[in-house]
Design an enzyme around this catalytic site. Structure first.
Site, PDB file in Angstrom:
ATOM      1  N   TYR A  31       0.831  -1.207   0.000  1.00 26.53           N
ATOM      2  CA  TYR A  31       0.000   0.000   0.000  1.00 26.53           C
ATOM      3  C   TYR A  31       0.865   1.255   0.000  1.00 26.53           C
ATOM      4  O   TYR A  31       0.612   2.201  -0.760  1.00 26.53           O
ATOM      5  CB  TYR A  31      -0.924  -0.011   1.217  1.00 26.53           C
ATOM      6  CG  TYR A  31      -1.619   1.311   1.471  1.00 26.53           C
ATOM      7  CD1 TYR A  31      -2.690   1.715   0.676  1.00 26.53           C
ATOM      8  CD2 TYR A  31      -1.190   2.159   2.494  1.00 26.53           C
ATOM      9  CE1 TYR A  31      -3.323   2.931   0.897  1.00 26.53           C
ATOM     10  CE2 TYR A  31      -1.817   3.374   2.725  1.00 26.53           C
ATOM     11  CZ  TYR A  31      -2.877   3.762   1.921  1.00 26.53           C
ATOM     12  OH  TYR A  31      -3.493   4.965   2.132  1.00 26.53           O
ATOM     13  N   PRO A  84       3.097  15.053   4.322  1.00 23.96           N
ATOM     14  CA  PRO A  84       2.000  14.422   5.062  1.00 23.96           C
ATOM     15  C   PRO A  84       1.849  12.959   4.648  1.00 23.96           C
ATOM     16  O   PRO A  84       1.574  12.660   3.486  1.00 23.96           O
ATOM     17  CB  PRO A  84       0.769  15.249   4.657  1.00 23.96           C
ATOM     18  CG  PRO A  84       1.141  15.878   3.353  1.00 23.96           C
ATOM     19  CD  PRO A  84       2.619  16.066   3.363  1.00 23.96           C
ATOM     20  N   VAL A  85       2.053  12.059   5.581  1.00 25.16           N
ATOM     21  CA  VAL A  85       1.918  10.621   5.339  1.00 25.16           C
ATOM     22  C   VAL A  85       0.898  10.072   6.325  1.00 25.16           C
ATOM     23  O   VAL A  85       1.051  10.231   7.539  1.00 25.16           O
ATOM     24  CB  VAL A  85       3.269   9.899   5.500  1.00 25.16           C
ATOM     25  CG1 VAL A  85       3.099   8.391   5.404  1.00 25.16           C
ATOM     26  CG2 VAL A  85       4.254  10.380   4.428  1.00 25.16           C
ATOM     27  N   SER A 113      -0.835  15.003   8.472  1.00 28.13           N
ATOM     28  CA  SER A 113      -1.939  14.626   7.587  1.00 28.13           C
ATOM     29  C   SER A 113      -3.294  14.681   8.290  1.00 28.13           C
ATOM     30  O   SER A 113      -3.415  14.340   9.473  1.00 28.13           O
ATOM     31  CB  SER A 113      -1.705  13.205   7.062  1.00 28.13           C
ATOM     32  OG  SER A 113      -2.813  12.749   6.314  1.00 28.13           O
ATOM     33  N   GLN A 134      -1.954  19.452   6.959  1.00 32.27           N
ATOM     34  CA  GLN A 134      -2.440  19.124   5.618  1.00 32.27           C
ATOM     35  C   GLN A 134      -3.924  18.792   5.694  1.00 32.27           C
ATOM     36  O   GLN A 134      -4.343  17.953   6.486  1.00 32.27           O
ATOM     37  CB  GLN A 134      -1.657  17.935   5.041  1.00 32.27           C
ATOM     38  CG  GLN A 134      -2.163  17.458   3.684  1.00 32.27           C
ATOM     39  CD  GLN A 134      -3.213  16.353   3.802  1.00 32.27           C
ATOM     40  OE1 GLN A 134      -3.297  15.661   4.798  1.00 32.27           O
ATOM     41  NE2 GLN A 134      -4.032  16.203   2.760  1.00 32.27           N
ATOM     42  N   TYR A 136      -7.307  17.425   3.764  1.00 32.12           N
ATOM     43  CA  TYR A 136      -8.102  16.847   2.685  1.00 32.12           C
ATOM     44  C   TYR A 136      -9.485  17.475   2.761  1.00 32.12           C
ATOM     45  O   TYR A 136     -10.128  17.441   3.811  1.00 32.12           O
ATOM     46  CB  TYR A 136      -8.211  15.328   2.828  1.00 32.12           C
ATOM     47  CG  TYR A 136      -7.028  14.560   2.315  1.00 32.12           C
ATOM     48  CD1 TYR A 136      -6.665  14.626   0.972  1.00 32.12           C
ATOM     49  CD2 TYR A 136      -6.275  13.751   3.161  1.00 32.12           C
ATOM     50  CE1 TYR A 136      -5.581  13.903   0.489  1.00 32.12           C
ATOM     51  CE2 TYR A 136      -5.185  13.023   2.685  1.00 32.12           C
ATOM     52  CZ  TYR A 136      -4.848  13.113   1.348  1.00 32.12           C
ATOM     53  OH  TYR A 136      -3.773  12.407   0.876  1.00 32.12           O
ATOM     54  N   THR A 162      -4.512  19.660  -0.052  1.00 27.83           N
ATOM     55  CA  THR A 162      -4.214  18.730  -1.132  1.00 27.83           C
ATOM     56  C   THR A 162      -5.301  18.821  -2.195  1.00 27.83           C
ATOM     57  O   THR A 162      -6.482  18.656  -1.894  1.00 27.83           O
ATOM     58  CB  THR A 162      -4.104  17.289  -0.600  1.00 27.83           C
ATOM     59  OG1 THR A 162      -2.989  17.208   0.300  1.00 27.83           O
ATOM     60  CG2 THR A 162      -3.888  16.302  -1.736  1.00 27.83           C
ATOM     61  N   LYS A 236      -1.201  21.758  -2.435  1.00 27.94           N
ATOM     62  CA  LYS A 236      -0.325  20.609  -2.708  1.00 27.94           C
ATOM     63  C   LYS A 236      -0.911  19.769  -3.831  1.00 27.94           C
ATOM     64  O   LYS A 236      -2.077  19.395  -3.783  1.00 27.94           O
ATOM     65  CB  LYS A 236      -0.160  19.749  -1.456  1.00 27.94           C
ATOM     66  CG  LYS A 236       0.732  18.526  -1.658  1.00 27.94           C
ATOM     67  CD  LYS A 236       0.889  17.742  -0.353  1.00 27.94           C
ATOM     68  CE  LYS A 236       1.815  16.550  -0.539  1.00 27.94           C
ATOM     69  NZ  LYS A 236       1.236  15.500  -1.390  1.00 27.94           N
ATOM     70  N   SER A 258       3.759  18.478  -7.202  1.00 32.32           N
ATOM     71  CA  SER A 258       3.667  17.086  -6.767  1.00 32.32           C
ATOM     72  C   SER A 258       2.676  16.324  -7.624  1.00 32.32           C
ATOM     73  O   SER A 258       1.706  16.904  -8.124  1.00 32.32           O
ATOM     74  CB  SER A 258       3.205  17.038  -5.296  1.00 32.32           C
ATOM     75  OG  SER A 258       2.913  15.716  -4.879  1.00 32.32           O
ATOM     76  N   HIS A 260       1.515  13.441  -6.133  1.00 33.91           N
ATOM     77  CA  HIS A 260       1.044  12.576  -5.048  1.00 33.91           C
ATOM     78  C   HIS A 260       1.848  11.274  -4.993  1.00 33.91           C
ATOM     79  O   HIS A 260       1.307  10.200  -4.720  1.00 33.91           O
ATOM     80  CB  HIS A 260      -0.453  12.269  -5.206  1.00 33.91           C
ATOM     81  CG  HIS A 260      -1.182  12.134  -3.895  1.00 33.91           C
ATOM     82  ND1 HIS A 260      -1.753  13.198  -3.250  1.00 33.91           N
ATOM     83  CD2 HIS A 260      -1.410  11.064  -3.098  1.00 33.91           C
ATOM     84  CE1 HIS A 260      -2.318  12.786  -2.126  1.00 33.91           C
ATOM     85  NE2 HIS A 260      -2.114  11.482  -2.007  1.00 33.91           N
ATOM     86  N   ASP A 291       7.684  17.870  -4.143  1.00 31.75           N
ATOM     87  CA  ASP A 291       7.433  16.589  -3.495  1.00 31.75           C
ATOM     88  C   ASP A 291       7.522  15.491  -4.536  1.00 31.75           C
ATOM     89  O   ASP A 291       6.828  15.539  -5.544  1.00 31.75           O
ATOM     90  CB  ASP A 291       6.040  16.615  -2.851  1.00 31.75           C
ATOM     91  CG  ASP A 291       5.551  15.229  -2.460  1.00 31.75           C
ATOM     92  OD1 ASP A 291       6.283  14.536  -1.743  1.00 31.75           O
ATOM     93  OD2 ASP A 291       4.437  14.852  -2.870  1.00 31.75           O
ATOM     94  N   GLY A 292       8.392  14.490  -4.297  1.00 31.41           N
ATOM     95  CA  GLY A 292       8.433  13.391  -5.240  1.00 31.41           C
ATOM     96  C   GLY A 292       9.773  12.702  -5.348  1.00 31.41           C
ATOM     97  O   GLY A 292      10.697  13.230  -5.957  1.00 31.41           O
ATOM     98  N   ARG A 315       7.612   8.824   1.577  1.00 30.53           N
ATOM     99  CA  ARG A 315       7.668   7.425   2.001  1.00 30.53           C
ATOM    100  C   ARG A 315       8.845   7.089   2.934  1.00 30.53           C
ATOM    101  O   ARG A 315       8.667   6.264   3.832  1.00 30.53           O
ATOM    102  CB  ARG A 315       7.709   6.513   0.775  1.00 30.53           C
ATOM    103  CG  ARG A 315       6.407   6.453  -0.035  1.00 30.53           C
ATOM    104  CD  ARG A 315       6.626   5.609  -1.273  1.00 30.53           C
ATOM    105  NE  ARG A 315       5.450   5.421  -2.110  1.00 30.53           N
ATOM    106  CZ  ARG A 315       5.090   6.256  -3.095  1.00 30.53           C
ATOM    107  NH1 ARG A 315       5.800   7.350  -3.319  1.00 30.53           N
ATOM    108  NH2 ARG A 315       4.028   5.995  -3.838  1.00 30.53           N
TER     109      ARG A 315
END
Length: 361
Positions: A31, A84-85, A113, A134, A136, A162, A236, A258, A260, A291-292, A315
């Protein structure tokens, strides 16, 4: 931070990914690691960074060098921040608390997040470094407002909205692994969210367009959001320069270039491929983050050379947390910070502001 033995062969950020695969349940690893659909964007994020070459200058005096930099009027120890994770208790029992402790110890900021597995207030108490919340977008405007007010009260210094993940991408890797949230892990900051309205569809309607996307924000919604807070609002998930410019015109204080992490729409450009065009669209003073796929100090250098003010680390924080808790995250961040210092020194650049396009081939 409790005493944890970090494996001796953990020498770079990628080592944490390798070790995390050994300690995480298969479905959770898949995941977190996975991208959207055929994962072309996921692979492209790394491939694009690898094609960029640094062109060093010799014999420059860097003895007074520093990685300190300015972002939104704040002085940062280094131009990096934790992305944000979500659901970090999947990696470690302390979850985001351990990550926040590590970020504070290394003087690196953290974006918390909406889908954190610990209350945003408890995470904020552990953060002495820059802290951004962050968001949503939620269907109920009042609930969005309540999250923003909680973030303000808890001491967060910016709101990161986001905008590229209104619905999930096609994540076949996670589907094949039969991923589901483990028992005891949930989006605790959303526990008081009003129930979503029930929907019924006629045969000529789409569950995507008339269903899930009916809950997505548009430019009018985000303009409203900016008006609800005195905190800077950063968008974002921007790739198109015209979207960055529109965000700027609406009153956003910054954008994060980003895709995502390759987890939403597949077959899109990498952030590093678009950051220069975004910078050109918004001018030199506007906040632009990237971001990436950042996993080396040289990656940070390249991003800044192409126009980013700072980069996000995604990650790797989850992998390091799974391997060695707060100590692992701190060690991972220290590796990145020191690699960035080495990259600057060997490229002949003493200060972050002097990393420019001329630093690349």
């Amino acid at each position: 931070m409790s005493h944890v033995i970090i494996p001796e062969d953990t020498l770079c950020v990628a080592d944490y990914e390798r070790l995390a695969k050994e300690v995480l349940p298969h479905a959770i690893y898949e995941y977190v690691y996975g991208g959207g659909a055929d994962e072309m964007t996921l692979r492209g994020n790394r491939e694009s960074l690898d094609t960029i070459k640094i062109l060093p200058r010799m014999l420059n005096d860097v003895r007074h060098g520093s990685t300190h930099t300015q972002v939104l009027g704040q002085t940062w120890r280094t131009p990096m921040m934790l992305a944000p994770v979500a659901f970090q208790k999947m990696a470690h029992e302390q979850g985001e608390i351990a990550t926040a402790q590590a970020a504070s110890a290394l003087e690196i900021g953290m974006m918390v997040s909406t889908l954190a597995s610990v209350e945003m207030e408890a995470i904020s108490e552990q953060l002495n470094s820059p802290k951004w919340f962050q968001l949503y977008w939620q269907v109920d405007r009042d609930f969005n407002l309540s999250l923003i007010k909680r973030a303000e009260k808890a001491g967060y210094q910016a709101i990161v909205l986001t905008v590229d993940s209104a619905i999930h991408g096609i994540r076949n890797r996670a589907q094949r692994a039969k991923f589901a949230l483990p028992e005891g892990v949930s989006a605790v900051n959303l526990k008081d969210r009003p129930e979503l309205p029930r929907q019924a569809f006629t045969p000529d309607q789409s569950i995507v367009f008339q269903g899930m996307m009916s809950e997505a924000p548009n430019w009018n919604d985000v303009a409203w959001l900016i008006e609800q807070t005195e905190l800077p609002v950063i968008f974002k998930g921007i790739l198109h320069p015209a979207d960055a410019r529109k965000a700027q015109e609406l009153g956003a204080q910054g954008v994060i270039v980003s895709n995502h992490g390759g987890r939403t729409l597949d077959c899109v450009p990498s952030a590093i491929d678009m950051v220069a065009a975004v910078r050109e669209a918004v001018g030199s003073e506007f906040c632009v983050l990237l971001d990436g796929a950042i996993q080396r100090g040289t990656d940070v250098f390249k991003a800044i050379a192409l126009g980013a003010d700072a980069v996000l680390i995604g990650r790797p924080q989850f992998y390091a947390l799974a391997v060695a808790g707060a100590a692992g995250v701190a060690h991972m961040l220290r590796i990145l910070r020191e690699e960035f210092e080495v990259a600057m020194a060997l490229a002949g650049v003493a200060y972050v502001k002097d990393i420019t396009r001329s630093s690349l081939l």
